[in-house]
Each structure stands twice: as C-alpha cells, then as structure tokens.
Design a protein around this motif. Sequence first.
Motif, short mmCIF file in Angstrom:
data_model
loop_
_atom_site.label_atom_id
_atom_site.label_comp_id
_atom_site.label_asym_id
_atom_site.label_seq_id
_atom_site.Cartn_x
_atom_site.Cartn_y
_atom_site.Cartn_z
N PHE A 133 10.84 3.08 -0.73
CA PHE A 133 9.92 4.20 -0.81
C PHE A 133 10.02 5.05 0.47
O PHE A 133 10.10 6.27 0.42
CB PHE A 133 8.48 3.69 -0.99
N ARG A 140 0.85 -1.21 0.00
CA ARG A 140 0.00 0.00 0.00
C ARG A 140 0.88 1.25 0.00
O ARG A 140 1.93 1.27 0.66
CB ARG A 140 -0.85 -0.01 1.28
N ALA A 141 0.46 2.25 -0.75
CA ALA A 141 1.14 3.55 -0.79
C ALA A 141 2.64 3.44 -1.08
O ALA A 141 3.47 3.95 -0.32
CB ALA A 141 0.89 4.31 0.51
N THR A 142 2.98 2.76 -2.13
CA THR A 142 4.38 2.70 -2.54
C THR A 142 4.58 3.34 -3.92
O THR A 142 5.63 3.17 -4.54
CB THR A 142 4.89 1.23 -2.59
N GLY A 143 3.54 4.04 -4.40
CA GLY A 143 3.68 4.76 -5.67
C GLY A 143 3.19 3.99 -6.89
O GLY A 143 3.57 4.33 -8.01
N LYS A 144 2.33 2.98 -6.69
CA LYS A 144 1.84 2.18 -7.83
C LYS A 144 1.02 3.04 -8.78
O LYS A 144 1.27 3.06 -9.99
CB LYS A 144 0.99 0.99 -7.33
N THR A 145 0.03 3.73 -8.22
CA THR A 145 -0.83 4.57 -9.07
C THR A 145 0.00 5.65 -9.75
O THR A 145 -0.21 5.96 -10.93
CB THR A 145 -1.95 5.20 -8.21
N SER A 146 0.96 6.23 -9.03
CA SER A 146 1.76 7.32 -9.60
C SER A 146 2.49 6.86 -10.85
O SER A 146 2.56 7.58 -11.84
CB SER A 146 2.77 7.84 -8.57
N GLN A 160 6.76 12.37 -8.97
CA GLN A 160 5.60 11.92 -9.72
C GLN A 160 5.03 13.08 -10.56
O GLN A 160 5.28 14.24 -10.25
CB GLN A 160 4.51 11.42 -8.77
N GLN A 168 12.89 10.39 -9.52
CA GLN A 168 11.98 11.20 -10.32
C GLN A 168 10.73 11.50 -9.51
O GLN A 168 10.17 10.60 -8.87
CB GLN A 168 11.60 10.36 -11.56
N ARG A 192 12.44 7.38 -4.81
CA ARG A 192 11.21 7.30 -5.60
C ARG A 192 11.47 7.63 -7.06
O ARG A 192 12.18 8.60 -7.31
CB ARG A 192 10.17 8.29 -5.03
N1 LIG Z 1 7.91 9.58 -7.48
C1 LIG Z 1 7.31 10.12 -6.43
N2 LIG Z 1 7.80 11.25 -5.88
C2 LIG Z 1 7.20 11.80 -4.82
N3 LIG Z 1 6.08 11.32 -4.21
C3 LIG Z 1 5.54 10.22 -4.70
C4 LIG Z 1 6.11 9.56 -5.84
N4 LIG Z 1 5.36 8.49 -6.12
C5 LIG Z 1 4.35 8.49 -5.21
N5 LIG Z 1 4.45 9.52 -4.36
C6 LIG Z 1 3.53 9.82 -3.25
O1 LIG Z 1 3.35 8.66 -2.46
C7 LIG Z 1 2.00 8.51 -2.07
C8 LIG Z 1 1.50 7.16 -2.50
O2 LIG Z 1 1.53 7.12 -3.93
P1 LIG Z 1 0.45 6.31 -4.75
O3 LIG Z 1 -0.93 6.71 -4.39
O4 LIG Z 1 0.84 6.40 -6.17
O5 LIG Z 1 0.73 4.86 -4.19
P2 LIG Z 1 -0.15 3.54 -4.32
O6 LIG Z 1 0.79 2.44 -4.10
O7 LIG Z 1 -0.92 3.56 -5.58
O8 LIG Z 1 -1.13 3.74 -3.11
P3 LIG Z 1 -2.45 2.86 -2.74
O9 LIG Z 1 -1.95 1.55 -2.28
O10 LIG Z 1 -3.07 3.67 -1.64
O11 LIG Z 1 -3.29 2.79 -3.98
C9 LIG Z 1 1.24 9.66 -2.68
O12 LIG Z 1 1.05 10.65 -1.71
C10 LIG Z 1 2.14 10.17 -3.77
O13 LIG Z 1 1.99 11.55 -3.93
#
Ligand SMILES: Nc1ncnc2c1ncn2[C@@H]1O[C@H](COP(=O)(O)OP(=O)(O)OP(=O)(O)O)[C@@H](O)[C@H]1O
Length: 492
Positions: free
Chosen positions: A354, A176-182, A429, A427, A359
């Motif tokens: 992360f 969770r919240a490791t930047g997958k969606t980004s 996001q 990089q 990132r």
């Molecule tokens: N490359 C990046 N640089 C800076 N911040 C980032 C980067 N990628 C992601 N983040 C931050 O990290 C947080 C989590 O990112 P993201 O929502 O993409 O993760 P996720 O794995 O899709 O989360 P979830 O499991 O909740 O769906 C967000 O607040 C996002 O702004």
Amino acid sequence: MTGTLSLALTEWTGRQRNRLVADPLPPPGWRQRGRVSHIGDGIALISGLENASADGMLILPGGVPGLVLDLDQDRLGCLLLGDGNAIKAGDPVSVAGGVLRVPVGNGLLGRVIDPMGRVLDGGPDPVPDRMDPVERAAPAVTDRGTVAETMPTGTTIIDALYPIGRGQRELIVGDRATGKTSIAVDAMLAQARTNIVPIYCAIGQRASAVADVIISLKMAGLMERAIVVVAAPDAAPGLQWIAPFAAMTMAEFFRDTGRHALLVLDDLSKHAAMHRQISLLLQRPPGREAFPGDIFHLHARLLERSAKLSPAAGGGSLTCLPVVETQAGNLSAYIPTNLISITDGQIVLDARQFQSGQRPAVDVGRSVSRVGARTQPKVLRQLAEQLKLEYAQFLELEAFTRFGGLVDERTRQTVERGRRLRLLLAQRQGRPRSLGAEVALLLAHDENLTDGLDLTAVERVRDAIAAHVDGTDPTDLEALRRIIAKAKDAAE
Ligand SMILES: Nc1ncnc2c1ncn2[C@@H]1O[C@H](COP(=O)(O)OP(=O)(O)OP(=O)(O)O)[C@@H](O)[C@H]1O
C-alpha cells in the motif's frame, strides 16, 4: 422512544419459551423490581431482581433499555442501550420482558440509523415491516443452499483471483489505513449493477469516514436502496456492542424474503475491543490478549447467520464482508485468527504494498476465497486460471532482480509482463469495474495487447478500457478486442 423505535417486548424467543416451559413458574412473591447497585461505563449492576433472564430486557429510569448479559446469584450485569448519565445507584429497575428487537423491512432502505433503528439522517422515523430479535439462530443446514451465484466486488484482482459468491463470508483484513474500507465500499458500489441490497454497519468509526461512505453511496445512486447502520465511537458501549447483530437482523429480512443482501461489518476489531471492555467491567475472567473466552463463539454465531438459502427456503442470500484490523501484519493475533477460521476466506491487505503505491494492496500469497471459485463467470475463469501463479512468480522474480546483476532474457520478459499485469490490476478506490471491463483487462494481458507500450501508456490504456467497456457483453471477446485496440491507439 418513538413508536417505531420502541422495543417490542411482548414476544419470547424459542430459548426463553423453552426455559419458561422447563422451569417451574416463579414462586409468588418473586421481586419484579430491583435497584441499581453500580453504574458506569455503559454497564449497570442490578440487585434484587429475581425474574430476569439472560438476553432479557430491563427498563431503567428515564426509559433507558438495558440488556441482561450476566446472571449471578446476587446481581445482574446489564448493558445500557441508551444514555445512562442521569441514572444513579439506588434507582429502581424493572423487568421489561422479551428480548431486544430492532425494526426491519423495506422502510429502512435509504436511511442512516443507529443499531436500535433510530434515525440519524434528520428524516422522519422509518416505517418498519416488523420488529425482529437482534439474536437469531443461523439458518438450519437443511435450509441452506449451495453458494452458486457470483457476487461481483468490482475490484478486478478480487473478482479474478478470489471470487466471492452470494451467501459467502469473506474477511477483509489488514493493518490500519491499508484500504480495507475502500474495498468493502467498492463492493457495495458494484451492486449498482445487481439487485443486491448493500448494508453498511459502522462500529466505532470516525464520523468523517462514515460520511465518506454515505457520499459514495449517494454519488453512485445507490443510497435509496442501501442501509447505513452507525454506532459512533461516542455512542453508548451497548449500542456499539449490538451494532453488528442489529445490522445482521436488518440484512436477514432481505435474505428471508427471497432477496439478496451484502452486509459490511466495519470493523470487528473494534467490536471485539468493546466486548473485552464490557466483559472486564462485568468482572468476567480474561483469557488470551485479555479477551473473554466467549469472543470466538460471539463472532461465530454472528457470522453463521450470513448464508445462501435453498430454493425451498426462498433462495435468498446474505453475503457478509467483515473487516478486521491487524497490528504489523500479524494475522496470528487472537481476533484475526478467530475470524479467519470462522469465514470462508480472507482478502489480506499488505501495508508495504500500500505504501509503495500498489492499490488495492491485496497480498496475493495470503488471500484466499474458499467457496466462491465455482461462482466465477466462465469467461473470467478462463482468463484468470494461470494468473495467480504468474503474478506470484513475477513478485518473487522482481524482488530477486532488484538486487541488480545479470538476468536472462526469459526472466526479463517475465518481470516485464508482470509489471504490466500489476498496472492492469491496479485500481483507484470508488471505481468498481464491470465484468466486461475486468474481462477486457485480463484479455489485454492474456493476448499481450499492451506490448510495445511504455508503463505510463499502459495505465492510460487501462483507464480508457475501463471507461469504454461498460455495457459491452463480457462474452463478446471480439467487441472487447476492438475497444482495447481503440484505447491503445489513443494512448500511443
Ligand atoms: N485503491 C485506492 N486508490 C487510492 N487510494 C486509496 C485506495 N484505497 C484506499 N485509498 C486511500 O487510503 C486511505 C486509507 O483507506 P481506507 O480508509 O479504505 O483504509 P482502512 O484500512 O479501512 O483504514 P482504517 O484502518 O483507518 O479503517 C484513504 O485515504 C483512501 O482514500
């Protein structure tokens, strides 16, 4: 239901046609109407209907459509595709005939819709080109072409080490919240420089997260040629269940008309959990991790539809980036392993990286792209050739040197060079890089052009390069060297 959104219930799929041909005609007197015997949690059990078929459509009171999932001798299990709050046991149900179809076409571009094609953006109903079945067969082997064209993601570490080709299915996996969606959203934003149509399918995602994606697409000027399909967490379970299939059908329209689409499915863990919930309610036997045994087949037949077509079949492509969440980095849990074996590679995100601020947190050792390598632009391939090995060696040596003690000069230099590389690959996001910027950054590393700068200056050089390269011919290394030199002068 409005005209454009109504189900086209008159046509039959090949499967049903076959069934119709193979089966004798229903005897006269077969009951066309049944009764709801149980309703709740987005599911209805129906008794007394004798002429329904699996995947067929029913109509429940209030015009609520229902999709037949289970056919038992004395009852049908049906998934509600609308609000079933007003429906109660004993209500009448009739067979609508046909299969579930959703609107597809150019009219959907620029729109935020639910999986049935109903507008969520307050605009007028979209005007679709046609209605296509949600369940469609994957393209035949003879209609498939070779994945041969690149699909840039704008994320340097991915484009350099795990290149993705048009028609590929690359899983994005991480806690969770490791930047997958980004990463997935940046890949969509990178299509501002290509003719690929980005389609984002949100399954059970928070409204604020979906709003962020829409804002990013709008800010990049991409929204008018993108589609956002949303099945909110509070939407009927049936809508969340059909969401990836409906979005796939919408994306196939572009593939089948000789164009190119990129579909992000965010995320299939939530879809799997929904399938488990529905299956348990339908009293199907649970298997591993309480998921029903057909979950592998469900996701395999979904992702098989993402493909590159042969020139004879129009040459279109549908690239898919399914997202899946892991618990404590466990890739061998049931759903992640299934998806890893179905897709053509995976980008693994590491929670520890992360949290330490690296990132995108791509795990270099566990990520892979199985078919995209041959699509990588030559100039990038030449610079990235040794990169994976070099980066992996650096990470190992860095962990070793962290314990302190004496290290020889060669090790010190390798670690120092690795730290610079890590900074160049980092990089933020929402800032997908052009091919030129990616080549320039790897060139700066390859030719040691950041030597002599401290690490914060390297970050400034990286950002200046990325900002100034846009538009420069990525194969013009001399021009890129000049930009790097200028960025370096400014940073010193
Ligand atoms: N490359 C990046 N640089 C800076 N911040 C980032 C980067 N990628 C992601 N983040 C931050 O990290 C947080 C989590 O990112 P993201 O929502 O993409 O993760 P996720 O794995 O899709 O989360 P979830 O499991 O909740 O769906 C967000 O607040 C996002 O702004």
